[in-house]
Design a protein around this motif. Structure first.
Motif, PDB file in Angstrom:
ATOM      1  N   PHE A  99      25.819  48.024  38.347  1.00 55.08           N
ATOM      2  CA  PHE A  99      27.174  48.514  38.116  1.00 55.08           C
ATOM      3  C   PHE A  99      28.137  47.780  39.040  1.00 55.08           C
ATOM      4  CE2 PHE A  99      24.219  51.860  37.218  1.00 55.08           C
ATOM      5  CZ  PHE A  99      24.730  52.557  36.148  1.00 55.08           C
ATOM      6  N   THR A 100      29.239  47.279  38.508  1.00 56.92           N
ATOM      7  CA  THR A 100      30.281  46.673  39.323  1.00 56.92           C
ATOM      8  C   THR A 100      31.602  46.741  38.559  1.00 56.92           C
ATOM      9  OG1 THR A 100      30.922  44.741  40.644  1.00 56.92           O
ATOM     10  CG2 THR A 100      29.921  44.307  38.495  1.00 56.92           C
ATOM     11  N   THR A 101      32.695  46.615  39.285  1.00 55.26           N
ATOM     12  CA  THR A 101      34.005  46.516  38.642  1.00 55.26           C
ATOM     13  C   THR A 101      34.541  45.099  38.745  1.00 55.26           C
ATOM     14  OG1 THR A 101      35.107  47.207  40.679  1.00 55.26           O
ATOM     15  CG2 THR A 101      34.631  48.923  39.057  1.00 55.26           C
ATOM     16  N   CYS A 102      33.776  44.225  39.376  1.00 51.05           N
ATOM     17  CA  CYS A 102      34.201  42.832  39.572  1.00 51.05           C
ATOM     18  C   CYS A 102      34.023  42.035  38.289  1.00 51.05           C
ATOM     19  CB  CYS A 102      33.400  42.191  40.697  1.00 51.05           C
ATOM     20  SG  CYS A 102      33.570  43.069  42.260  1.00 51.05           S
ATOM     21  N   ARG A 103      35.051  41.313  37.949  1.00 51.97           N
ATOM     22  CA  ARG A 103      34.998  40.446  36.775  1.00 51.97           C
ATOM     23  C   ARG A 103      35.084  39.001  37.254  1.00 51.97           C
ATOM     24  NH1 ARG A 103      35.536  45.148  34.893  1.00 51.97           N
ATOM     25  NH2 ARG A 103      35.893  45.769  32.762  1.00 51.97           N
ATOM     26  N   CYS A 104      33.932  38.492  37.654  1.00 48.56           N
ATOM     27  CA  CYS A 104      33.842  37.152  38.230  1.00 48.56           C
ATOM     28  C   CYS A 104      33.740  36.102  37.135  1.00 48.56           C
ATOM     29  CB  CYS A 104      32.610  37.052  39.126  1.00 48.56           C
ATOM     30  SG  CYS A 104      32.588  38.257  40.465  1.00 48.56           S
ATOM     31  N   GLU A 105      34.135  34.888  37.479  1.00 48.34           N
ATOM     32  CA  GLU A 105      33.963  33.753  36.579  1.00 48.34           C
ATOM     33  C   GLU A 105      32.478  33.454  36.450  1.00 48.34           C
ATOM     34  OE1 GLU A 105      36.351  32.075  34.859  1.00 48.34           O
ATOM     35  OE2 GLU A 105      37.790  33.530  35.635  1.00 48.34           O
ATOM     36  N   GLU A 106      32.085  32.833  35.343  1.00 46.23           N
ATOM     37  CA  GLU A 106      30.698  32.453  35.101  1.00 46.23           C
ATOM     38  C   GLU A 106      30.162  31.649  36.281  1.00 46.23           C
ATOM     39  OE1 GLU A 106      27.226  32.504  33.027  1.00 46.23           O
ATOM     40  OE2 GLU A 106      29.086  33.346  32.235  1.00 46.23           O
ATOM     41  N   GLY A 107      29.014  32.042  36.804  1.00 42.70           N
ATOM     42  CA  GLY A 107      28.376  31.342  37.915  1.00 42.70           C
ATOM     43  C   GLY A 107      28.791  31.820  39.287  1.00 42.70           C
ATOM     44  N   GLU A 108      29.871  32.613  39.388  1.00 41.88           N
ATOM     45  CA  GLU A 108      30.302  33.133  40.681  1.00 41.88           C
ATOM     46  C   GLU A 108      29.467  34.347  41.064  1.00 41.88           C
ATOM     47  OE1 GLU A 108      34.435  34.032  41.018  1.00 41.88           O
ATOM     48  OE2 GLU A 108      35.055  32.005  40.495  1.00 41.88           O
ATOM     49  N   ARG A 109      29.281  34.533  42.351  1.00 41.18           N
ATOM     50  CA  ARG A 109      28.526  35.671  42.877  1.00 41.18           C
ATOM     51  C   ARG A 109      29.419  36.916  42.906  1.00 41.18           C
ATOM     52  NH1 ARG A 109      25.438  34.635  48.310  1.00 41.18           N
ATOM     53  NH2 ARG A 109      24.445  33.180  46.894  1.00 41.18           N
ATOM     54  N   GLU A 110      28.857  38.055  42.501  1.00 44.25           N
ATOM     55  CA  GLU A 110      29.611  39.315  42.545  1.00 44.25           C
ATOM     56  C   GLU A 110      29.835  39.719  44.001  1.00 44.25           C
ATOM     57  OE1 GLU A 110      27.875  41.599  38.610  1.00 44.25           O
ATOM     58  OE2 GLU A 110      26.881  41.907  40.523  1.00 44.25           O
ATOM     59  N   PRO A 111      31.072  40.100  44.354  1.00 44.01           N
ATOM     60  CA  PRO A 111      31.314  40.546  45.727  1.00 44.01           C
ATOM     61  C   PRO A 111      30.494  41.795  46.073  1.00 44.01           C
ATOM     62  CG  PRO A 111      33.384  40.090  44.616  1.00 44.01           C
ATOM     63  CD  PRO A 111      32.306  40.027  43.579  1.00 44.01           C
ATOM     64  N   TRP A 112      30.340  42.690  45.089  1.00 47.67           N
ATOM     65  CA  TRP A 112      29.545  43.896  45.328  1.00 47.67           C
ATOM     66  C   TRP A 112      28.970  44.414  44.013  1.00 47.67           C
ATOM     67  CZ3 TRP A 112      30.347  48.613  43.039  1.00 47.67           C
ATOM     68  CH2 TRP A 112      31.546  48.763  42.361  1.00 47.67           C
ATOM     69  N   ALA A 113      27.900  45.176  44.129  1.00 41.57           N
ATOM     70  CA  ALA A 113      27.300  45.815  42.953  1.00 41.57           C
ATOM     71  C   ALA A 113      26.424  46.968  43.425  1.00 41.57           C
ATOM     72  CB  ALA A 113      26.463  44.828  42.160  1.00 41.57           C
ATOM     73  N   ILE A 114      26.262  47.931  42.560  1.00 43.11           N
ATOM     74  CA  ILE A 114      25.318  49.021  42.784  1.00 43.11           C
ATOM     75  C   ILE A 114      24.145  48.783  41.843  1.00 43.11           C
ATOM     76  CG2 ILE A 114      24.918  51.506  42.555  1.00 43.11           C
ATOM     77  CD1 ILE A 114      27.965  51.872  43.094  1.00 43.11           C
ATOM     78  N   GLU A 115      22.955  48.663  42.399  1.00 46.92           N
ATOM     79  CA  GLU A 115      21.730  48.505  41.614  1.00 46.92           C
ATOM     80  C   GLU A 115      21.061  49.873  41.546  1.00 46.92           C
ATOM     81  OE1 GLU A 115      20.501  45.616  40.270  1.00 46.92           O
ATOM     82  OE2 GLU A 115      22.101  44.360  41.070  1.00 46.92           O
ATOM     83  N   ALA A 116      20.612  50.273  40.359  1.00 50.45           N
ATOM     84  CA  ALA A 116      19.983  51.590  40.205  1.00 50.45           C
ATOM     85  C   ALA A 116      18.723  51.469  39.366  1.00 50.45           C
ATOM     86  CB  ALA A 116      20.953  52.568  39.542  1.00 50.45           C
ATOM     87  N   GLY A 117      17.666  52.136  39.815  1.00 49.61           N
ATOM     88  CA  GLY A 117      16.446  52.209  39.026  1.00 49.61           C
ATOM     89  C   GLY A 117      16.678  53.013  37.761  1.00 49.61           C
ATOM     90  N   ARG A 118      17.401  54.134  37.926  1.00 46.99           N
ATOM     91  CA  ARG A 118      17.788  54.994  36.796  1.00 46.99           C
ATOM     92  C   ARG A 118      19.151  55.592  37.100  1.00 46.99           C
ATOM     93  NH1 ARG A 118      12.767  58.983  35.835  1.00 46.99           N
ATOM     94  NH2 ARG A 118      11.310  57.570  36.790  1.00 46.99           N
ATOM     95  N   ALA A 119      19.877  55.916  36.036  1.00 49.66           N
ATOM     96  CA  ALA A 119      21.178  56.566  36.219  1.00 49.66           C
ATOM     97  C   ALA A 119      21.567  57.323  34.954  1.00 49.66           C
ATOM     98  CB  ALA A 119      22.255  55.543  36.554  1.00 49.66           C
ATOM     99  N   ARG A 120      22.295  58.409  35.148  1.00 46.48           N
ATOM    100  CA  ARG A 120      22.969  59.121  34.051  1.00 46.48           C
ATOM    101  C   ARG A 120      24.448  58.885  34.263  1.00 46.48           C
ATOM    102  NH1 ARG A 120      19.738  63.977  35.406  1.00 46.48           N
ATOM    103  NH2 ARG A 120      21.732  64.761  36.097  1.00 46.48           N
ATOM    104  N   VAL A 121      25.132  58.433  33.205  1.00 46.02           N
ATOM    105  CA  VAL A 121      26.514  57.980  33.335  1.00 46.02           C
ATOM    106  C   VAL A 121      27.400  58.692  32.327  1.00 46.02           C
ATOM    107  CG1 VAL A 121      28.028  55.967  33.239  1.00 46.02           C
ATOM    108  CG2 VAL A 121      25.674  55.704  34.043  1.00 46.02           C
ATOM    109  N   LYS A 122      28.559  59.148  32.782  1.00 45.16           N
ATOM    110  CA  LYS A 122      29.607  59.683  31.910  1.00 45.16           C
ATOM    111  C   LYS A 122      30.833  58.805  32.144  1.00 45.16           C
ATOM    112  CE  LYS A 122      32.145  62.568  29.438  1.00 45.16           C
ATOM    113  NZ  LYS A 122      32.139  62.545  28.022  1.00 45.16           N
TER     114      LYS A 122
END
Length: 182
Positions: free
Chosen positions: A129-152
């Motif tokens: 999960f991230t809100t960053c909209r990076c250009e192709e090939g750019e590294r995301e400044p931040w992200a949340i990695e989850a094994g499982r999630a319930r999302v609304k």
């Protein structure tokens, strides 16, 4: 979506909207009650659409499968994958290798497996999960990695087996995390 019904929360007017389908080849198998569309398939009903290489919908089971370059749009949300299984009436379904864009300023979600459980609700397995909209090939400044999630969407996500990554490096692990998806 070839005759896809509206999500239960939709208005009666949405239920009466016609479905417009275009494809290189359209076929109906009377004996098996299957609609089959191949090649540049586009199905539109109101503000929802599916684009895919191949779509089959069963009138008997009220379910469908879209395969190859699948793009599902519902208002401002866009879901991309290679394979999408869905229920015709509820539009609930299973998506493999999903990329969900919740709209401008919202989250981008990548998941090995994503299940649409209702209108704007999902379960995620092996997600990012991230809100960053990076250009192709750019590294995301931040992200949340989850094994499982319930999302609304427009509400919150409850994630398990979670890491917060900064520039691709896991910084902290949390057994669970609640965060806004607004």
């Amino acid at each position: 979506m070839l005759g896809v019904g509206p999500v239960a929360a939709r208005s009666d007017a949405a239920a009466r909207d016609p479905v417009h389908v275009t494809a290189d080849r359209l076929e109906y198998d009377v004996e098996r009650e299957l609609f089959i569309a191949e090649g540049h398939v586009r199905s539109v009903r109101g503000d929802r659409s599916i684009d895919a290489d191949w779509v089959v919908v069963s009138r008997a089971t009220e379910s469908g499968i879209a395969s190859g370059n699948v793009i599902y749009r519902d208002g401002g949300e866009e879901l991309r994958s290679e394979l999408l299984q869905f229920d015709i009436k509820t539009l609930q379904g299973l998506v493999y290798k999903a990329q969900l864009d919740t709209g401008e300023g919202g989250y981008l979600v990548n998941a090995d497996r994503l299940v649409r459980t209702g209108d704007k609700t999902y379960t995620v397995r092996s997600g990012n999960f991230t809100t960053c909209r990076c250009e192709e090939g750019e590294r995301e400044p931040w992200a949340i990695e989850a094994g499982r999630a319930r999302v609304k969407i427009g509400g919150y996500a409850l994630a398990q087996n979670t890491t917060l990554d900064i520039l691709g490096v896991p910084i902290v692990w949390l057994p669970w995390l609640v965060f806004p998806v607004k």
